[in-house]
Design a protein around this motif. Structure first.
Motif, PDB file in Angstrom:
ATOM      1  N   ILE A  29     -23.506   9.409  13.387  1.00 10.00           N
ATOM      2  CA  ILE A  29     -22.568   8.863  14.367  1.00 10.00           C
ATOM      3  C   ILE A  29     -21.371   8.235  13.655  1.00 10.00           C
ATOM      4  N   GLY A  30     -20.202   8.575  14.103  1.00 15.40           N
ATOM      5  CA  GLY A  30     -19.004   7.963  13.507  1.00 15.40           C
ATOM      6  C   GLY A  30     -18.673   8.564  12.153  1.00 15.40           C
ATOM      7  N   THR A  31     -17.464   8.400  11.751  1.00 16.90           N
ATOM      8  CA  THR A  31     -16.998   8.983  10.496  1.00 16.90           C
ATOM      9  C   THR A  31     -16.391   7.889   9.634  1.00 16.90           C
ATOM     10  N   ASP A  32     -16.664   7.958   8.337  1.00 16.80           N
ATOM     11  CA  ASP A  32     -16.049   7.030   7.396  1.00 16.80           C
ATOM     12  C   ASP A  32     -14.729   7.658   6.920  1.00 16.80           C
ATOM     13  N   VAL A  64     -13.890  22.503   5.860  1.00 15.38           N
ATOM     14  CA  VAL A  64     -12.752  22.455   6.786  1.00 15.38           C
ATOM     15  C   VAL A  64     -13.235  22.382   8.240  1.00 15.38           C
ATOM     16  N   ASP A  65     -14.283  23.153   8.568  1.00 14.55           N
ATOM     17  CA  ASP A  65     -14.835  23.089   9.932  1.00 14.55           C
ATOM     18  C   ASP A  65     -15.341  21.680  10.253  1.00 14.55           C
ATOM     19  N   ASP A  66     -16.006  21.061   9.275  1.00 14.11           N
ATOM     20  CA  ASP A  66     -16.502  19.701   9.481  1.00 14.11           C
ATOM     21  C   ASP A  66     -15.349  18.718   9.674  1.00 14.11           C
ATOM     22  N   LEU A  67     -14.291  18.868   8.875  1.00 12.80           N
ATOM     23  CA  LEU A  67     -13.127  17.974   9.024  1.00 12.80           C
ATOM     24  C   LEU A  67     -12.544  18.121  10.419  1.00 12.80           C
ATOM     25  N   LYS A  68     -12.449  19.388  10.874  1.00 11.32           N
ATOM     26  CA  LYS A  68     -11.882  19.630  12.207  1.00 11.32           C
ATOM     27  C   LYS A  68     -12.740  19.026  13.305  1.00 11.32           C
ATOM     28  N   SER A  69     -14.052  19.065  13.130  1.00  8.51           N
ATOM     29  CA  SER A  69     -14.885  18.553  14.222  1.00  8.51           C
ATOM     30  C   SER A  69     -15.026  17.025  14.167  1.00  8.51           C
ATOM     31  N   GLU A  70     -14.836  16.422  12.993  1.00  9.72           N
ATOM     32  CA  GLU A  70     -15.028  14.973  12.865  1.00  9.72           C
ATOM     33  C   GLU A  70     -13.747  14.163  13.040  1.00  9.72           C
ATOM     34  N   LEU A  71     -12.588  14.782  12.734  1.00 11.10           N
ATOM     35  CA  LEU A  71     -11.328  14.028  12.778  1.00 11.10           C
ATOM     36  C   LEU A  71     -10.495  14.477  13.971  1.00 11.10           C
ATOM     37  N   THR A  72      -9.466  13.705  14.280  1.00 11.37           N
ATOM     38  CA  THR A  72      -8.609  14.093  15.408  1.00 11.37           C
ATOM     39  C   THR A  72      -7.140  13.859  15.088  1.00 11.37           C
ATOM     40  N   LEU A  78      -3.343  16.537   8.894  1.00 12.22           N
ATOM     41  CA  LEU A  78      -2.999  16.228   7.508  1.00 12.22           C
ATOM     42  C   LEU A  78      -4.144  16.588   6.558  1.00 12.22           C
ATOM     43  N   MET A  79      -5.361  16.183   6.894  1.00 16.08           N
ATOM     44  CA  MET A  79      -6.511  16.464   6.018  1.00 16.08           C
ATOM     45  C   MET A  79      -6.778  17.964   5.890  1.00 16.08           C
ATOM     46  N   VAL A  80      -6.696  18.672   7.015  1.00 11.67           N
ATOM     47  CA  VAL A  80      -6.916  20.128   6.987  1.00 11.67           C
ATOM     48  C   VAL A  80      -5.809  20.817   6.185  1.00 11.67           C
ATOM     49  N   TYR A 306      -3.863   7.928   9.281  1.00 13.86           N
ATOM     50  CA  TYR A 306      -2.766   8.870   9.011  1.00 13.86           C
ATOM     51  C   TYR A 306      -1.761   8.211   8.055  1.00 13.86           C
ATOM     52  N   ARG A 307      -1.404   6.976   8.360  1.00 14.06           N
ATOM     53  CA  ARG A 307      -0.474   6.246   7.491  1.00 14.06           C
ATOM     54  C   ARG A 307      -1.082   6.020   6.106  1.00 14.06           C
ATOM     55  N   LYS A 308      -2.332   5.580   6.064  1.00 12.76           N
ATOM     56  CA  LYS A 308      -2.991   5.328   4.765  1.00 12.76           C
ATOM     57  C   LYS A 308      -2.948   6.567   3.885  1.00 12.76           C
ATOM     58  N   ALA A 309      -3.267   7.705   4.491  1.00 11.74           N
ATOM     59  CA  ALA A 309      -3.306   8.962   3.727  1.00 11.74           C
ATOM     60  C   ALA A 309      -1.911   9.354   3.242  1.00 11.74           C
ATOM     61  N   LEU A 310      -0.906   9.234   4.117  1.00 16.60           N
ATOM     62  CA  LEU A 310       0.468   9.574   3.716  1.00 16.60           C
ATOM     63  C   LEU A 310       0.950   8.661   2.595  1.00 16.60           C
ATOM     64  N   LEU A 311       0.608   7.377   2.665  1.00 14.16           N
ATOM     65  CA  LEU A 311       1.043   6.446   1.625  1.00 14.16           C
ATOM     66  C   LEU A 311       0.373   6.761   0.290  1.00 14.16           C
TER      67      LEU A 311
END
Length: 319
Positions: A29-32, A64-72, A78-80, A306-311
Motif C-alpha cells: 500500500i502506498g509508494t515511497d 516502467v509498467d510498475d512506475l506507471k501504475s504506482e505514480l501519477t 517525468l520518471m517514465v 515533481y519539483r524535488k525530482a526536477l531540482l
C-alpha cells in the motif's frame, strides 16, 4: 562526448540493490516516492537500463509498467521519461508530436533544430526500428509549405562539416540572404532554408556577423519581419542553435515557466534530454540571460515530488 551534463554515472553502482530498493518502494500500500525519484534522477540512463533489466530478472516485472501504475501526473511522466534511452526518447517525442489530430510543431522545431546531424541520423534509425515507419514520410504527411521543406532539409542531416571557413562564401551567403529578405518585395524563403539548413555551424556564425555588417540588422530581426508562423519559429530556432544550443534551451526553459501556467511537457522534455548533455551550460546561460537561476525558477514554478525530482536533475543553484 558530452561532459556538461548534471547527471553522470553514479558510483558505487549496484543495479540489483537499486532494483530491490525500487521494488520495496512500490510494493504494497502506498509508494515511497522519495526513494524512486532519488534513484532515478541520480543514475545515468545506461545505469537506469541496467536497473530495469535487474528488476525484471529479480521480480519478473517491468519497471516502467510498475512506475506507471504506482505514480501519477507530471511526476509519473517525468520518471517514465527518465527511463527512455536518449534516441528512443526523441523518437517517442516526435511520434507523439505527429500522432492524431493536429501536429505539435513546437516539438518538431525544438528537436530538429537542436540535434546534431549524427543525432538526427540516430533518431531516424530508432524511429524506423521502434515504429516501423519512416520519420520523414510521417513528418511530410503532417506538415506543409516552407516549414515542411526546412524540416526535410534538417532531416537529411547533411549539414556541411566544420572544416575551416571560406570568407568569400561567407560574404556571398550574407549577400544572398540580404537580397532574399530585406532587399526584396516579398521573401525568397528557399534561400533562407538552403543556407540555414545546410551550411556548417562555424560558417553560419560568420555569415550572421557579416549579415549584420551589410544590412545593419541581426539575422533574427530579418527573419522576424520577413517570415511568419511555424516557418519563422523554426528558422529562429535554427539560428539560435547555431549561435548557442545551451542559450536556446535556456530560453526554451524560461518560457516554459514564465507567466501563468507551466508548459510541463516542454520542461520535462528539455530537462530529461539535456541532463546528460549540457545542462550545466544551460544553467549558466539561464543565469546570464534571465537574471535568476534555473533552480530558483523551477522551485517557484513546480511543487511536490515533481519539483524535488526536477531540482535533483537541475543539480544545483547558480546564485
Amino acid at each position: 562526448q558530452y561532459t556538461r551534463g548534471t547527471v553522470t554515472a553514479f558510483t558505487p553502482f549496484d543495479a540489483r540493490a537499486d532494483a530491490e530498493a525500487l521494488r520495496k518502494a512500490m510494493k504494497g500500500i502506498g509508494t515511497d516516492e522519495e526513494t524512486v525519484l532519488t534513484i532515478l534522477t541520480t543514475r545515468n540512463n545506461a545505469q537506469r537500463q541496467e536497473i530495469a533489466s535487474a528488476f525484471k530478472t529479480l521480480f519478473g516485472r517491468d519497471l516502467v509498467d510498475d512506475l506507471k501504475s504506482e505514480l501519477t501526473g507530471k511526476f509519473e511522466t517525468l520518471m517514465v521519461s527518465l527511463m527512455r534511452p536518449a534516441y528512443i526518447f526523441d523518437a517517442y517525442a516526435l511520434k507523439h508530436a505527429i500522432k492524431g489530430a493536429g501536429t505539435n510543431e513546437k516539438v518538431l522545431t525544438e528537436i530538429l533544430a537542436s540535434r546534431t546531424p549524427a543525432e538526427v541520423q540516430n533518431i531516424k534509425q530508432v524511429y524506423q526500428q521502434e515504429y516501423e515507419a519512416n520519420l520523414e514520410d510521417k513528418i511530410t504527411g503532417e506538415t506543409s509549405g516552407h516549414f515542411q521543406r526546412l524540416l526535410v532539409v534538417l532531416l537529411q542531416a547533411n549539414r556541411d562539416p566544420d572544416v575551416g571557413v571560406d570568407e568569400a562564401l561567407v560574404e556571398q551567403d550574407a549577400q544572398v540572404l540580404f537580397r532574399a529578405g530585406e532587399l526584396k518585395w516579398g521573401t525568397d524563403e528557399e534561400k533562407f532554408i538552403t543556407i540555414l539548413g545546410t551550411r556548417s555551424v562555424s560558417h553560419l556564425r560568420r555569415v550572421f556577423d557579416k549579415y549584420m555588417t551589410i544590412s545593419g540588422f541581426q539575422i533574427e530581426e530579418t527573419i522576424d519581419r520577413e517570415t511568419s508562423g511555424d516557418l519563422e519559429k523554426l528558422l529562429l530556432a535554427v539560428v539560435k542553435c547555431i549561435r548557442s544550443v545551451p542559450a536556446y534551451f535556456a530560453e526554451t526553459l524560461y518560457y516554459s515557466m514564465k507567466g501563468a501556467g507551466t508548459d510541463d511537457d516542454t520542461l520535462i522534455r528539455v530537462m530529461v534530454s539535456r541532463s546528460e548533455v549540457d545542462l550545466l551550460d544551460i544553467r549558466q546561460e539561464f543565469r546570464k540571460n534571465f537574471a535568476k537561476s534555473l533552480y530558483q525558477m523551477i522551485q517557484k514554478d513546480t511543487s511536490g515530488d515533481y519539483r524535488k525530482a526536477l531540482l535533483l536533475l537541475c543539480g544545483g543553484d547558480d546564485d
